[in-house]
Write an enzyme that holds these catalytic residues in place. Structure first.
Site, PDB file in Angstrom:
ATOM      1  N   TYR A  14      16.547  10.988  37.045  1.00  0.00           N
ATOM      2  CA  TYR A  14      17.943  10.604  36.805  1.00  0.00           C
ATOM      3  C   TYR A  14      18.137   9.674  35.613  1.00  0.00           C
ATOM      4  O   TYR A  14      19.254   9.284  35.308  1.00  0.00           O
ATOM      5  CB  TYR A  14      18.516   9.947  38.062  1.00  0.00           C
ATOM      6  CG  TYR A  14      17.694   8.794  38.586  1.00  0.00           C
ATOM      7  CD1 TYR A  14      17.820   7.520  38.035  1.00  0.00           C
ATOM      8  CD2 TYR A  14      16.768   8.987  39.606  1.00  0.00           C
ATOM      9  CE1 TYR A  14      17.054   6.468  38.504  1.00  0.00           C
ATOM     10  CE2 TYR A  14      16.001   7.935  40.083  1.00  0.00           C
ATOM     11  CZ  TYR A  14      16.154   6.679  39.530  1.00  0.00           C
ATOM     12  OH  TYR A  14      15.391   5.635  40.004  1.00  0.00           O
ATOM     13  N   GLY A  15      17.064   9.315  34.915  1.00  0.00           N
ATOM     14  CA  GLY A  15      17.194   8.362  33.811  1.00  0.00           C
ATOM     15  C   GLY A  15      16.449   8.829  32.581  1.00  0.00           C
ATOM     16  O   GLY A  15      16.736   9.892  32.032  1.00  0.00           O
ATOM     17  N   THR A  16      15.457   8.042  32.157  1.00  0.00           N
ATOM     18  CA  THR A  16      14.748   8.333  30.911  1.00  0.00           C
ATOM     19  C   THR A  16      13.817   9.531  30.997  1.00  0.00           C
ATOM     20  O   THR A  16      13.252   9.947  29.986  1.00  0.00           O
ATOM     21  CB  THR A  16      13.949   7.101  30.434  1.00  0.00           C
ATOM     22  OG1 THR A  16      12.937   6.804  31.395  1.00  0.00           O
ATOM     23  CG2 THR A  16      14.859   5.898  30.216  1.00  0.00           C
ATOM     24  N   LEU A  17      13.660  10.120  32.195  1.00  0.00           N
ATOM     25  CA  LEU A  17      12.860  11.343  32.340  1.00  0.00           C
ATOM     26  C   LEU A  17      13.718  12.609  32.221  1.00  0.00           C
ATOM     27  O   LEU A  17      13.187  13.719  32.246  1.00  0.00           O
ATOM     28  CB  LEU A  17      12.126  11.342  33.681  1.00  0.00           C
ATOM     29  CG  LEU A  17      10.953  10.360  33.767  1.00  0.00           C
ATOM     30  CD1 LEU A  17      10.535  10.149  35.218  1.00  0.00           C
ATOM     31  CD2 LEU A  17       9.777  10.849  32.932  1.00  0.00           C
ATOM     32  N   GLU A  85       6.559   4.536  36.889  1.00  0.00           N
ATOM     33  CA  GLU A  85       7.559   3.940  37.779  1.00  0.00           C
ATOM     34  C   GLU A  85       7.027   2.712  38.532  1.00  0.00           C
ATOM     35  O   GLU A  85       7.709   2.170  39.377  1.00  0.00           O
ATOM     36  CB  GLU A  85       8.063   4.995  38.768  1.00  0.00           C
ATOM     37  CG  GLU A  85       8.602   6.253  38.120  1.00  0.00           C
ATOM     38  CD  GLU A  85       9.873   6.061  37.301  1.00  0.00           C
ATOM     39  OE1 GLU A  85      10.322   4.913  37.115  1.00  0.00           O
ATOM     40  OE2 GLU A  85      10.431   7.072  36.853  1.00  0.00           O
TER      41      GLU A  85
END
Length: 143
Positions: A14-17, A85
């Site tokens: 949901y973010g930088t991936l 993470e």
């Protein structure tokens, strides 16, 4: 599930991936069999230092993608994402994120069980008290 190995589930990111973001290029490029839009129900998104945190929140949802690892890439990818993470294992006090199996929803409403990294409980409590929520739960549409 085999022994102590985690179940081979797709990942909800949901973010930088997400595709087009910096960690997608660094960690996922060439290691995926499929990437498709999805939503994670009962979660909210908060700003972090250059990346977001997802937390449990009934009635809210966040946007992201379901990432299916390429054949043969699962173990390597899981280890790399756990390291990224800062996930040290179930219940570890050093966790920044906890890896949890949750139901993500494809655009057609089909539920898919996937791994998702949620803010560990101490961080989730701080975010709920004083964090900045990302309106609409979509990292790519943040202000």
């Amino acid at each position: 599930m085999r022994g102590t190995e985690p179940e081979e589930l797709p990942f909800f990111v949901y973010g930088t991936l997400r595709p087009g973001e910096v960690n997608h290029h660094l960690f996922l490029r060439g290691r995926t069999a499929a990437e498709e839009p999805a939503r994670l129900p009962d979660a909210a998104l908060y700003e972090g230092p250059g990346y977001p945190y997802a937390v449990d929140r009934p009635g809210s949802a966040i946007a992201g993608e379901l990432i299916t690892p390429a054949p043969g890439a699962y173990g390597e990818l899981l280890a790399a994402l756990d390291l990224l993470e800062e996930y040290e294992g179930p219940g570890s006090p050093g966790n920044i994120y906890d890896r949890s199996a949750r139901q993500a929803l494809r655009p057609d409403g089909t539920a898919v069980r996937a791994w998702v990294y949620l803010a560990a409980p101490p961080l989730a409590r701080r975010l709920a008290d004083s964090g900045t929520e990302i309106p609409g739960g979509d990292w790519l549409r943040r202000g």
